[in-house]
Design an enzyme around this catalytic site. Sequence first.
Site, PDB file in Angstrom:
ATOM      1  N   ARG A 108      59.687  24.122  30.669  1.00 30.94           N
ATOM      2  CA  ARG A 108      60.153  24.835  31.990  1.00 30.94           C
ATOM      3  C   ARG A 108      61.132  23.504  32.621  1.00 30.94           C
ATOM      4  O   ARG A 108      60.492  22.617  33.051  1.00 30.94           O
ATOM      5  CB  ARG A 108      59.335  25.095  32.795  1.00 30.94           C
ATOM      6  CG  ARG A 108      59.749  25.703  34.289  1.00 30.94           C
ATOM      7  CD  ARG A 108      58.708  26.752  35.050  1.00 30.94           C
ATOM      8  NE  ARG A 108      58.571  27.804  34.467  1.00 30.94           N
ATOM      9  CZ  ARG A 108      58.203  28.914  35.272  1.00 30.94           C
ATOM     10  NH1 ARG A 108      57.688  28.583  36.285  1.00 30.94           N
ATOM     11  NH2 ARG A 108      58.072  30.042  34.404  1.00 30.94           N
ATOM     12  N   HIS A 135      65.082  33.287  31.323  1.00 35.07           N
ATOM     13  CA  HIS A 135      63.578  33.386  31.333  1.00 35.07           C
ATOM     14  C   HIS A 135      63.165  34.187  30.228  1.00 35.07           C
ATOM     15  O   HIS A 135      62.701  35.319  30.448  1.00 35.07           O
ATOM     16  CB  HIS A 135      63.071  33.768  32.599  1.00 35.07           C
ATOM     17  CG  HIS A 135      61.647  33.469  32.828  1.00 35.07           C
ATOM     18  ND1 HIS A 135      60.829  32.817  31.998  1.00 35.07           N
ATOM     19  CD2 HIS A 135      60.735  33.831  33.987  1.00 35.07           C
ATOM     20  CE1 HIS A 135      59.695  32.610  32.655  1.00 35.07           C
ATOM     21  NE2 HIS A 135      59.550  33.420  33.686  1.00 35.07           N
ATOM     22  N   GLN A 138      59.663  36.037  29.666  1.00 28.78           N
ATOM     23  CA  GLN A 138      59.382  36.923  30.696  1.00 28.78           C
ATOM     24  C   GLN A 138      59.753  38.383  30.333  1.00 28.78           C
ATOM     25  O   GLN A 138      59.296  39.462  30.441  1.00 28.78           O
ATOM     26  CB  GLN A 138      59.774  36.472  32.124  1.00 28.78           C
ATOM     27  CG  GLN A 138      59.386  37.485  33.120  1.00 28.78           C
ATOM     28  CD  GLN A 138      57.897  37.473  33.509  1.00 28.78           C
ATOM     29  OE1 GLN A 138      57.329  36.377  33.842  1.00 28.78           O
ATOM     30  NE2 GLN A 138      57.299  38.735  33.531  1.00 28.78           N
ATOM     31  N   ASP A 225      63.347  40.443  41.862  1.00 31.18           N
ATOM     32  CA  ASP A 225      62.910  38.974  41.545  1.00 31.18           C
ATOM     33  C   ASP A 225      63.055  38.112  42.914  1.00 31.18           C
ATOM     34  O   ASP A 225      63.758  38.708  43.976  1.00 31.18           O
ATOM     35  CB  ASP A 225      63.780  38.294  40.650  1.00 31.18           C
ATOM     36  CG  ASP A 225      62.932  36.704  40.316  1.00 31.18           C
ATOM     37  OD1 ASP A 225      61.922  36.440  40.691  1.00 31.18           O
ATOM     38  OD2 ASP A 225      63.849  36.179  39.776  1.00 31.18           O
ATOM     39  N   CYS A 265      58.885  39.570  37.870  1.00 29.81           N
ATOM     40  CA  CYS A 265      58.037  38.682  37.331  1.00 29.81           C
ATOM     41  C   CYS A 265      56.912  37.966  37.865  1.00 29.81           C
ATOM     42  O   CYS A 265      56.312  37.431  37.306  1.00 29.81           O
ATOM     43  CB  CYS A 265      59.204  37.841  36.688  1.00 29.81           C
ATOM     44  SG  CYS A 265      60.123  36.680  37.961  1.00 29.81           S
ATOM     45  N   ARG A 293      52.260  38.549  29.500  1.00 25.64           N
ATOM     46  CA  ARG A 293      52.936  37.057  28.929  1.00 25.64           C
ATOM     47  C   ARG A 293      52.290  36.532  27.894  1.00 25.64           C
ATOM     48  O   ARG A 293      52.715  36.208  26.933  1.00 25.64           O
ATOM     49  CB  ARG A 293      52.914  36.021  30.358  1.00 25.64           C
ATOM     50  CG  ARG A 293      54.295  36.694  31.382  1.00 25.64           C
ATOM     51  CD  ARG A 293      55.525  36.281  30.876  1.00 25.64           C
ATOM     52  NE  ARG A 293      55.870  34.994  30.424  1.00 25.64           N
ATOM     53  CZ  ARG A 293      56.042  33.929  31.272  1.00 25.64           C
ATOM     54  NH1 ARG A 293      56.522  34.263  32.578  1.00 25.64           N
ATOM     55  NH2 ARG A 293      55.967  32.816  30.893  1.00 25.64           N
TER      56      ARG A 293
HETATM   57  N1  NVA Z   1      64.022  33.598  39.060  1.00 24.91           N
HETATM   58  C1  NVA Z   1      62.789  32.728  39.405  1.00 24.91           C
HETATM   59  C2  NVA Z   1      61.879  33.171  38.528  1.00 24.91           C
HETATM   60  C3  NVA Z   1      60.294  32.641  38.845  1.00 24.91           C
HETATM   61  C4  NVA Z   1      59.342  32.988  37.694  1.00 24.91           C
HETATM   62  C5  NVA Z   1      62.671  31.291  39.665  1.00 24.91           C
HETATM   63  O1  NVA Z   1      63.521  30.723  38.647  1.00 24.91           O
HETATM   64  O2  NVA Z   1      62.374  30.719  40.324  1.00 24.91           O
HETATM   65  N1   CP Z   2      56.539  34.731  36.172  1.00 24.00           N
HETATM   66  C1   CP Z   2      56.574  33.319  35.970  1.00 24.00           C
HETATM   67  O1   CP Z   2      57.068  32.752  35.153  1.00 24.00           O
HETATM   68  O2   CP Z   2      55.522  33.024  36.776  1.00 24.00           O
HETATM   69  P1   CP Z   2      55.223  31.360  37.044  1.00 24.00           P
HETATM   70  O3   CP Z   2      56.334  30.973  37.874  1.00 24.00           O
HETATM   71  O4   CP Z   2      53.850  31.267  37.808  1.00 24.00           O
HETATM   72  O5   CP Z   2      55.173  30.727  35.706  1.00 24.00           O
END
Ligand code: NVA
Ligand code: CP
Length: 309
Positions: A108, A135, A138, A225, A265, A293
């Site tokens: 990540r 992502h 997800q 989101d 998500c 997930r």
């Molecule tokens: N769009 C959000 C998703 C978090 C799981 C982010 O990138 O922070």
């Molecule tokens: N939805 C998701 O990726 O959650 P986290 O940021 O908690 O991993």
Amino acid sequence: MTAPAPIRHYLQFSDFTADEYAYLLERAALIKRKFKAYEKHHTLTDRTLALIFEKASTRTRVSFEAGMYQLGGSVVHLTSGDSQLGRSEPVEDTARVISRMVDAVMIRTFEQERLQRFAAHSRVPVINGLTNEYHPCQILADIFTYTEHRGSICGKTVAWIGDGNNMANTWAQAAALLGFELRVSTPRGYEVDTALAALDGGGKGWQNFADPRQACAGADLVTTDVWTSMGYEAENEARRKAVANWRVDESLMRMAKPDALFMHCLPAHRGEEVTAEVIDGPQSVVWDEAENRMHVQKALLEYLLLGRQ
Ligand code: NVA
Ligand code: CP
């Protein structure tokens, strides 16, 4: 002697074909059934997955970590703060080293380009655990969740409401690949990036709507989101003002089909992108999404390491 199979990575949704997704959804259903029945499913005994987090996580970490142990394997967890990545060791060198010691890596991070550089220097499969742009794990879980509740997503209509972010880009790729319609409604200045969302630069499979109500009209699934994704915190105030009319509330849900599902998500901010009535209401499947997930990622790990079973 036959040449070793080329390494497969999962860096964006378009890395797999529709046929591969059909297999993964079926396999994830089997893996989930076995998990619920407390049946062992040790297909990755003695394999190790490295998890690298340069941004925060709850679901991604727990789902990959618990999932890998359930497959009979183990994990190593790193963050920028507790590894040399945070002290400017090149991502290419990190990839060369880590991939000599583990069987797969999930990352990540911020730019997709950083993930791609890691993958280009890795000896083992690399999985995108979220970047600024995409992502895919997800969306795989979301499509599995839709399928569990309503059957195939092919031919259905999905409404994306809010920021044109990593989730929206990935939904757009999925729509083109899996044959459903994506209706996107974002405020001006926060649109989905056509180049990121398209499979081939054509932007097929999704359409823009200025009015979120029009995007939701007759939809089978409404999804949103956070207004401010990780890495964009400096824009928070401007975003709150721009996106204020793109909140998913009960009146917006009433525009969709009566049996439409709601997805997010998570993490969610009740009262911002979604009201408590919607996310905690009867159409919401957010807890299934989160649980799934783990099941889809177990199928993904197996597939990347072992191929079809
Ligand atoms: N769009 C959000 C998703 C978090 C799981 C982010 O990138 O922070
Ligand atoms: N939805 C998701 O990726 O959650 P986290 O940021 O908690 O991993």
